[in-house]
Design a protein around this motif. Structure first.
Motif, PDB file in Angstrom:
ATOM      1  N   MET A   1      -4.272  -0.287  -8.083  1.00 39.16           N
ATOM      2  CA  MET A   1      -3.157   0.514  -8.575  1.00 39.16           C
ATOM      3  C   MET A   1      -2.181   0.726  -7.448  1.00 39.16           C
ATOM      4  O   MET A   1      -2.549   1.226  -6.403  1.00 39.16           O
ATOM      5  N   ASN A   2      -0.980   0.301  -7.599  1.00 43.37           N
ATOM      6  CA  ASN A   2      -0.029   0.528  -6.520  1.00 43.37           C
ATOM      7  C   ASN A   2       1.124   1.375  -7.034  1.00 43.37           C
ATOM      8  O   ASN A   2       1.427   1.377  -8.215  1.00 43.37           O
ATOM      9  N   LEU A   3       1.731   2.050  -6.102  1.00 45.74           N
ATOM     10  CA  LEU A   3       2.855   2.904  -6.476  1.00 45.74           C
ATOM     11  C   LEU A   3       4.070   2.042  -6.666  1.00 45.74           C
ATOM     12  O   LEU A   3       4.546   1.423  -5.736  1.00 45.74           O
ATOM     13  N   GLN A   4       4.557   2.035  -7.856  1.00 47.06           N
ATOM     14  CA  GLN A   4       5.647   1.101  -8.093  1.00 47.06           C
ATOM     15  C   GLN A   4       6.997   1.655  -7.742  1.00 47.06           C
ATOM     16  O   GLN A   4       7.905   0.944  -7.446  1.00 47.06           O
ATOM     17  N   HIS A   5       7.124   2.938  -7.795  1.00 46.26           N
ATOM     18  CA  HIS A   5       8.444   3.493  -7.512  1.00 46.26           C
ATOM     19  C   HIS A   5       8.351   4.539  -6.430  1.00 46.26           C
ATOM     20  O   HIS A   5       8.666   5.691  -6.657  1.00 46.26           O
ATOM     21  N   PRO A   6       7.902   4.116  -5.249  1.00 40.67           N
ATOM     22  CA  PRO A   6       7.778   5.146  -4.223  1.00 40.67           C
ATOM     23  C   PRO A   6       9.109   5.755  -3.857  1.00 40.67           C
ATOM     24  O   PRO A   6       9.188   6.896  -3.469  1.00 40.67           O
ATOM     25  N   LEU A   7      10.167   4.973  -4.008  1.00 45.37           N
ATOM     26  CA  LEU A   7      11.446   5.495  -3.569  1.00 45.37           C
ATOM     27  C   LEU A   7      12.364   5.709  -4.754  1.00 45.37           C
ATOM     28  O   LEU A   7      13.536   5.404  -4.707  1.00 45.37           O
ATOM     29  N   ALA A   8      11.788   6.223  -5.841  1.00 53.65           N
ATOM     30  CA  ALA A   8      12.576   6.344  -7.061  1.00 53.65           C
ATOM     31  C   ALA A   8      13.802   7.202  -6.874  1.00 53.65           C
ATOM     32  O   ALA A   8      14.741   7.106  -7.627  1.00 53.65           O
ATOM     33  N   ARG A   9      13.800   8.047  -5.847  1.00 59.01           N
ATOM     34  CA  ARG A   9      14.952   8.924  -5.717  1.00 59.01           C
ATOM     35  C   ARG A   9      16.080   8.288  -4.945  1.00 59.01           C
ATOM     36  O   ARG A   9      17.162   8.832  -4.896  1.00 59.01           O
ATOM     37  N   THR A  10      15.821   7.164  -4.304  1.00 60.17           N
ATOM     38  CA  THR A  10      16.812   6.757  -3.328  1.00 60.17           C
ATOM     39  C   THR A  10      18.041   6.122  -3.922  1.00 60.17           C
ATOM     40  O   THR A  10      18.986   5.835  -3.224  1.00 60.17           O
TER      41      THR A  10
ATOM     42  N   GLY B   1       0.516   2.864   0.927  1.00 59.55           N
ATOM     43  CA  GLY B   1       1.303   2.168   1.938  1.00 59.55           C
ATOM     44  C   GLY B   1       0.463   1.197   2.741  1.00 59.55           C
ATOM     45  O   GLY B   1       0.856   0.056   2.979  1.00 59.55           O
ATOM     46  N   ALA B   2      -0.737   1.653   3.132  1.00 64.42           N
ATOM     47  CA  ALA B   2      -1.596   0.770   3.921  1.00 64.42           C
ATOM     48  C   ALA B   2      -2.038  -0.429   3.086  1.00 64.42           C
ATOM     49  O   ALA B   2      -2.139  -1.544   3.579  1.00 64.42           O
ATOM     50  N   MET B   3      -2.263  -0.198   1.796  1.00 66.89           N
ATOM     51  CA  MET B   3      -2.658  -1.307   0.933  1.00 66.89           C
ATOM     52  C   MET B   3      -1.559  -2.338   0.817  1.00 66.89           C
ATOM     53  O   MET B   3      -1.805  -3.511   0.559  1.00 66.89           O
ATOM     54  N   SER B   4      -0.326  -1.901   1.006  1.00 67.70           N
ATOM     55  CA  SER B   4       0.761  -2.834   0.747  1.00 67.70           C
ATOM     56  C   SER B   4       1.209  -3.591   1.985  1.00 67.70           C
ATOM     57  O   SER B   4       2.139  -4.366   1.913  1.00 67.70           O
ATOM     58  N   ILE B   5       0.552  -3.347   3.111  1.00 70.45           N
ATOM     59  CA  ILE B   5       0.912  -4.126   4.301  1.00 70.45           C
ATOM     60  C   ILE B   5       0.447  -5.561   4.059  1.00 70.45           C
ATOM     61  O   ILE B   5      -0.726  -5.788   3.788  1.00 70.45           O
ATOM     62  N   PRO B   6       1.338  -6.525   4.174  1.00 72.22           N
ATOM     63  CA  PRO B   6       0.939  -7.886   3.808  1.00 72.22           C
ATOM     64  C   PRO B   6      -0.116  -8.422   4.759  1.00 72.22           C
ATOM     65  O   PRO B   6      -0.098  -8.150   5.957  1.00 72.22           O
TER      66      PRO B   6
ATOM     67  N   ILE C   1      -8.719   3.960   4.990  1.00 72.52           N
ATOM     68  CA  ILE C   1      -9.138   3.664   3.623  1.00 72.52           C
ATOM     69  C   ILE C   1      -8.308   2.523   3.053  1.00 72.52           C
ATOM     70  O   ILE C   1      -8.824   1.585   2.444  1.00 72.52           O
ATOM     71  N   GLY C   2      -6.992   2.587   3.297  1.00 75.57           N
ATOM     72  CA  GLY C   2      -6.110   1.612   2.671  1.00 75.57           C
ATOM     73  C   GLY C   2      -6.343   0.200   3.158  1.00 75.57           C
ATOM     74  O   GLY C   2      -6.167  -0.763   2.417  1.00 75.57           O
ATOM     75  N   LEU C   3      -6.745   0.071   4.433  1.00 79.45           N
ATOM     76  CA  LEU C   3      -6.931  -1.284   4.945  1.00 79.45           C
ATOM     77  C   LEU C   3      -8.250  -1.894   4.486  1.00 79.45           C
ATOM     78  O   LEU C   3      -8.500  -3.062   4.706  1.00 79.45           O
ATOM     79  N   ASN C   4      -9.075  -1.082   3.859  1.00 77.81           N
ATOM     80  CA  ASN C   4     -10.347  -1.574   3.368  1.00 77.81           C
ATOM     81  C   ASN C   4     -10.269  -1.647   1.850  1.00 77.81           C
ATOM     82  O   ASN C   4     -10.337  -0.642   1.172  1.00 77.81           O
ATOM     83  N   PRO C   5     -10.123  -2.861   1.304  1.00 77.37           N
ATOM     84  CA  PRO C   5      -9.791  -2.962  -0.128  1.00 77.37           C
ATOM     85  C   PRO C   5     -10.830  -2.347  -1.045  1.00 77.37           C
ATOM     86  O   PRO C   5     -10.482  -1.702  -2.029  1.00 77.37           O
ATOM     87  N   ARG C   6     -12.117  -2.512  -0.699  1.00 78.48           N
ATOM     88  CA  ARG C   6     -13.125  -1.990  -1.609  1.00 78.48           C
ATOM     89  C   ARG C   6     -13.056  -0.467  -1.660  1.00 78.48           C
ATOM     90  O   ARG C   6     -13.081   0.147  -2.722  1.00 78.48           O
ATOM     91  N   LEU C   7     -12.938   0.115  -0.485  1.00 85.56           N
ATOM     92  CA  LEU C   7     -12.892   1.575  -0.397  1.00 85.56           C
ATOM     93  C   LEU C   7     -11.667   2.118  -1.101  1.00 85.56           C
ATOM     94  O   LEU C   7     -11.723   3.112  -1.830  1.00 85.56           O
ATOM     95  N   SER C   8     -10.556   1.418  -0.907  1.00 84.48           N
ATOM     96  CA  SER C   8      -9.324   1.964  -1.465  1.00 84.48           C
ATOM     97  C   SER C   8      -9.338   1.920  -2.983  1.00 84.48           C
ATOM     98  O   SER C   8      -8.783   2.776  -3.647  1.00 84.48           O
ATOM     99  N   ARG C   9     -10.010   0.911  -3.528  1.00 79.26           N
ATOM    100  CA  ARG C   9     -10.045   0.837  -4.979  1.00 79.26           C
ATOM    101  C   ARG C   9     -10.742   2.042  -5.579  1.00 79.26           C
ATOM    102  O   ARG C   9     -10.433   2.483  -6.682  1.00 79.26           O
TER     103      ARG C   9
END
Lengths: 580, 465
Positions: free
Chosen positions: A1-10, A462-467, A399-407
């Motif tokens: 699950m990723n945040l699709q609109h983190p910057l919805a206000r901008t 954010g950490a999950m989305s680092i390529p 947590i975010g850099l560890n995919p299993r944990l983050s899920r």
């Protein structure tokens, strides 16, 4: 699950409009406040009813039901109003800047600071009935929820791709068809995410409202919040546990039964050209889809209603011609509109003036207290933010850099963020009294409890989305830990961190009204702060102080927004955005 | 109207229609008014008719306003001056029956293929059963039978465009408009769809009376069209308008075909005599020495690397070559080649004569040099020929801290170009300036900086290009 609109206000960050508009909005705000307060003062004498709240466990489901009903009504009202507001703002270029300015300012103001005057107003409006108080609370929650929904809808409308608008025009869609087939679907995802945030905020506010009575205008709303308060006051800890448990249960149930199916379903509206890999799954939705009845019945009902509408609409003269996309309404506004505008300016001006006159009655010692309070609350809010950031960033990144944990953890953190911290206030306050600590530190703890989860789950996202290729580069070239943090991780999570901090900051300001001043059985806990000024002034009926304190809070929040958060957002959008 | 296959160049005849035009544009213009006296003219006064029975292609490089023209002809955009008529009635009041096939397909991702095609019929109040029947028939015609229940994101680009076609044709439009319909597709799929379009047209399977296609691909225009209108830019205007007398099916390799394409290249690369400007909208008459009042050239959007490559290729061919042949060798379309040619011409590295590109001595020197010398030559040419770069450099040299904000120049460009074009001009100017080492650009702070400034200012700049 990723945040699709983190910057919805901008979407609004690059607007530049004259200071005049902000000033006018402020004037309107003052005028409205004056109206509210004067009505309240006029009807002071009417007592409000006191309802007995029991703390037996059997009464809990009923109270829970009342609370849910309040939230539900407030949410529905907010949704409808938000869609109407966003629609009008998007399609009327002349009043658009005003409407968006209003949105912007109201989005940032902590709503709970308005509880005392609004309650007074409502109680005065419908004296002698429970209805007045109910309406007050629903109105307050509505005010907290509606602005970000409106903003989400408005910005969705503004970002519909041009060719789709042109297709809808060339094929002569009626306004109805355009709304249901283009505008609403496009806006759905934003609305769903913002609804989750809004409802969570709504619970926070609702429980706070139900808990806190004011010394002179006591009222009791039957609901979970008051149940918790009564249980705490009478020392019935078993009931308290059950109460808190039921709050958690409601939040989790809403998440599983309502939000997750909605998110999974709204995947259909994602405007992307190819299927994406990560999708939210919801077993409930799968179950619902399998039911034949549920899939055929609504569409059959819906089409039997729809068809005659379409048929009738296709014959209207409006649907026979192609309307240009750049329609310039060059007709001059009518005299009636001018007259209305002049009258509005006159009324607003007079109201604002009266409010200012009322302010003059504040003497210097009070003002000094308010200024001290403002400084204290400001420091507290930022301390809470700092403390949250200090622990949530390392933990969130790990947590975010560890995919299993983050899920596993990410959805949990989101649910945790939805649990209203105000439900825990009574018990924490008792704990504080037992320890002997003052509310000075305690209020920071209370703010932390409510807001650190926002930062946590944003940082995880954010950490999950680092390529992964950037991470590979950092390990290939043997980056030191310092380099890894400063060149890869912190810039990578920056946009998400800012979003989390802004939400947390708003929540902390909101919480300050309650965290800094509380009634506990027979004693009153308080500390220096703006929130406590507002609450104590409400207790003693000193309206000018309430007004001034509210002005201070609003001013500080809006200024922080403009000076700090807006700049950081812009930085996040331009320099720290990952995709080009 | 010209009868011969190769019309005499330079003629833009006003056609006297023998048949009543379906859509007729009379003196239409599009401009944006600026707060100052200036007006940004996007399209200058134009007359155009769409008559039944022909495929009409509107050909032009980017920036010539062809999409704007299409939108004015369909009623999606109101002309700033002039009037568009539908069967001799003003288009804003008529019940027109046209469709558009879009470059990016414009399908609704949350509707299935069938629902997408049915939507226009739904807007017209057609009953569900009839809607379904007509849509299924149309999907069958475009070859998508079996895909009714699919969602657009499951389809390939070619299939999505077929859905676009089905949706456009299901309402049985009188004129079918197409806005660069094949440019988002790969070459083979585009070829396929083009021939299917011609088949549909030839078999009269569609009740459509005329087709209007906007394209920047010269070969596509010559392949499909019965009549071609070539647009020039700055501001958009018709350069030539002629009939194509080649019989279908047309062979790309045949001599008449290649001659026609060559002719069109000639027209496009010939220096443009701008149409008579609308009086009263020139720069103020008293010629001011102040450089800021001078006219900015519209920089072609090409990179220095591209120019270097082109010049080397030209030199290889002996210093002179036909532009059409160049485009063929490089497999470039005009939108890709012409900016590079224009840029090289602007900097004095080559000359255009009768559709041929001839390298100049300075161009030859440029092509023969190695990288550092190339940068020097480029720098001299840029400062000599491009006003904007000269001004930026001068401003940087005269300021004590040697930095200038971007906005300063954007404000001046704003007088002449639309907002979007301003930003693109600035991007190109920055690319050229950086290559020539005339200045550097700090994207974070949006400022120009002189390159020989202390370390910390250069370190700060992030390249976002």
């Amino acid at each position: 699950m990723n945040l699709q609109h983190p910057l919805a206000r901008t979407a609004v960050t690059t607007r530049t409009w004259p200071f005049l508009i902000d000033l006018s909005v402020a004037a309107c705000g003052l005028a409205i406040f004056f109206a509210v307060v004067s009505t309240g003062r006029y009807w002071l004498s009417k007592p409000a009813p006191i309802v007995e709240i029991s703390h037996s466990i059997g009464a809990l489901p009923v109270y829970a039901f009342y609370s849910i009903v309040r939230i539900g009504i407030a949410y529905l009202l907010s949704l409808i109003f938000a869609i109407a507001y966003g629609y009008i703002a998007a399609y009327n270029p002349r009043i658009e800047p005003w409407m968006v300015a209003v949105l912007d300012i109201l989005q940032s103001i902590p709503v709970l600071s308005f509880l005392p005057p609004v309650v007074l107003f409502m109680v005065a409006l419908v004296p002698g009935h429970q209805l007045g108080i109910e309406m007050a609370v629903i109105l307050l929650i509505f005010t907290g929820q509606v602005w970000n929904l409106a903003f989400s809808f408005y910005s969705s409308l503004k970002s519909i791709p041009r060719e789709m608008i042109e297709a809808s025009r060339i094929y002569r869609y009626s306004g109805w068809q355009r709304f249901w087939q283009l505008e609403m679907p496009y806006a759905t995802i934003g609305l769903v995410w913002n609804s989750i945030v809004s409802v969570a905020g709504g619970w926070f506010a609702l429980i706070a409202c139900e808990i806190s009575p004011f010394a002179n205008y006591t009222y009791q709303l039957p609901g979970i919040g008051s149940y918790l308060q009564v249980a705490t006051n009478s020392g019935d800890y078993k009931a308290l546990m059950f109460g808190i448990g039921s709050v958690i249960l409601i939040v989790v149930a809403t998440d599983q039964l309502v939000w997750r199916p909605l998110i999974a379903w709204s995947d259909k509206f994602k405007f992307e050209q190819v299927e994406s890999a990560d999708r939210v799954s919801s077993p409930i939705l799968a179950l619902l889809r399998r039911s034949n009845l549920l899939s055929s019945l609504p569409s059959r009902c819906w089409s039997s209603i729809e068809e005659p509408i379409y048929r009738r609409l296709s014959r209207t003269p409006e649907c026979r011609v192609v309307h240009p996309v750049d329609e310039e309404r060059s007709n001059r506004p009518s005299f009636a509109l001018y007259a209305l505008a002049v009258a509005a300016i006159g009324i607003v001006g007079w109201g604002a003036l009266q409010a200012v006159i009322m302010l003059k009655t504040v003497n210097w010692p009070d003002l000094k207290l308010l200024l001290e309070g403002a400084a204290a609350t400001f420091l507290r809010v930022n301390a809470a933010l700092l403390i949250s950031a200090v622990w949530t960033v390392p933990v969130g990144v790990a947590i975010g850099l560890n995919p299993r944990l983050s899920r596993i953890v990410q959805p949990t953190a989101q649910v945790l963020a939805s649990i209203p911290a105000t439900a825990f206030f009574p018990i924490i306050l008792i704990g504080l009294v037992k320890i002997g600590g003052g509310l000075g530190i305690g209020s920071i703890a209370l703010m932390l409890l409510g807001t650190q989860w926002y930062i946590l789950f944003n940082v995880i996202a954010g950490a999950m989305s680092i390529p992964s290729d950037l991470r590979e580069v950092s390990s290939l070239f043997h980056f030191t830990r310092w380099q890894r943090w400063t060149k890869l991780i912190l810039p990578g999570i920056f946009p998400y961190l800012i979003t989390g901090m802004v939400t947390a900051s708003g929540g902390a300001w909101n919480a300050s009204v309650y965290a800094e001043y509380s009634h506990l059985k027979d004693s009153t806990l308080q500390t220096i702060g703006l929130g406590s000024e507002i609450s104590s002034a409400t207790d003693t009926g000193r309206f000018p102080i309430i007004l001034l304190a509210t002005i201070f809070i609003s001013l500080m929040v809006v200024t922080m927004n403009r000076l700090v958060w807006r700049r950081l957002y812009r930085l996040a959008e331009t320099r720290y955005k990952l995709e080009g | 109207m010209q009868e011969a296959v190769i019309p005499t160049p330079g003629q833009a005849p006003a056609p006297v229609p023998t048949v009543e035009a379906i859509i007729r544009a009379e003196h239409i213009e599009k401009y944006y008014a600026q707060p100052s006296e200036n007006r940004i003219q996007v399209i200058s006064s134009t007359d155009l008719s769409i008559v039944p029975g022909e495929i009409l292609a509107l050909l032009g490089p980017s920036g010539s306003g062809k999409s704007t023209m299409l939108r004015m002809l369909t009623g999606l955009s109101t002309p700033s001056a002039g009037q568009v008529y539908w069967h001799e009635k003003p288009i804003a009041e008529s019940e027109i029956n046209v469709s558009i096939v879009f470059q990016s397909f414009a399908l609704f991702p949350w509707l299935t293929v069938l629902e997408n095609v049915e939507a226009p019929l739904q807007a017209r109040g057609v009953s569900p059963e009839e809607r379904r029947e007509r849509s299924m028939k149309m999907l069958d015609t475009v070859g998508l039978d079996g895909f009714e229940g699919a969602y657009p994101k499951e389809l390939s680009g070619g299939m999505k465009q077929r859905v676009g076609f089905a949706r456009a044709l299901v309402v049985e439009p009188e004129v079918l408009f197409m806005d660069e319909p094949f440019s988002a597709l790969d070459v083979l799929t585009a070829e396929n769809l083009r021939s299917e379009l011609l088949e549909l047209w030839a078999n009269k399977t569609m009740p459509t009376k005329a087709v209007f296609i906007v394209t920047h691909n010269i070969e596509e225009a010559v392949l499909l069209a019965d009549r071609i209108i070539v647009l020039g830019r700055n501001p958009g205007h018709i350069r030539t308008d002629f009939k194509v007398q080649l019989a279908q099916p047309r062979d790309r390799k045949s001599e008449p075909f290649t001659n026609l394409v060559d002719y069109i290249y000639k027209v496009l690369t010939k220096p443009d005599t701008a149409p008579t400007d609308v009086p009263g909208h020139q720069h103020p008459e008293p010629k001011v020495r102040d450089q800021r009042q001078m006219h900015y050239q519209m920089l072609p959007h090409a990179r220095p690397g591209g120019m270097a490559g082109l010049l080397e290729l030209l030199l290889d061919k002996g210093g002179r070559d036909d532009i059409y042949r160049l485009a063929n060798d490089l497999a470039f379309e005009i939108d890709d080649l012409l900016p590079i040619v224009d840029a090289a011409q602007l900097l004095g590295f080559l000359k255009i004569e009768e559709g041929d590109a001839a390298i100049t001595p300075s161009g030859a020197e440029f092509a023969n040099s190695e990288i550092l010398r190339q940068k020097e030559l480029f720098r001299d040419a840029a400062v000599g020929h491009v006003l904007l770069l000269r001004q930026i450099r001068r401003a940087l040299e005269s300021k004590s801290d040697h930095t200038v904000p971007e906005d300063f120049f954007l404000d001046m460009l704003d007088e002449q170009f639309s907002e979007e074009e301003c930003l693109r001009q600035m991007e190109t100017a920055v690319a050229w300036g950086r290559y020539a080492e005339l200045f550097d650009f700090d994207a974070g702070r949006r400022r120009f900086v002189l390159p020989d400034v202390p370390e910390e200012e250069i370190d700060d700049s992030e390249d976002s290009e």
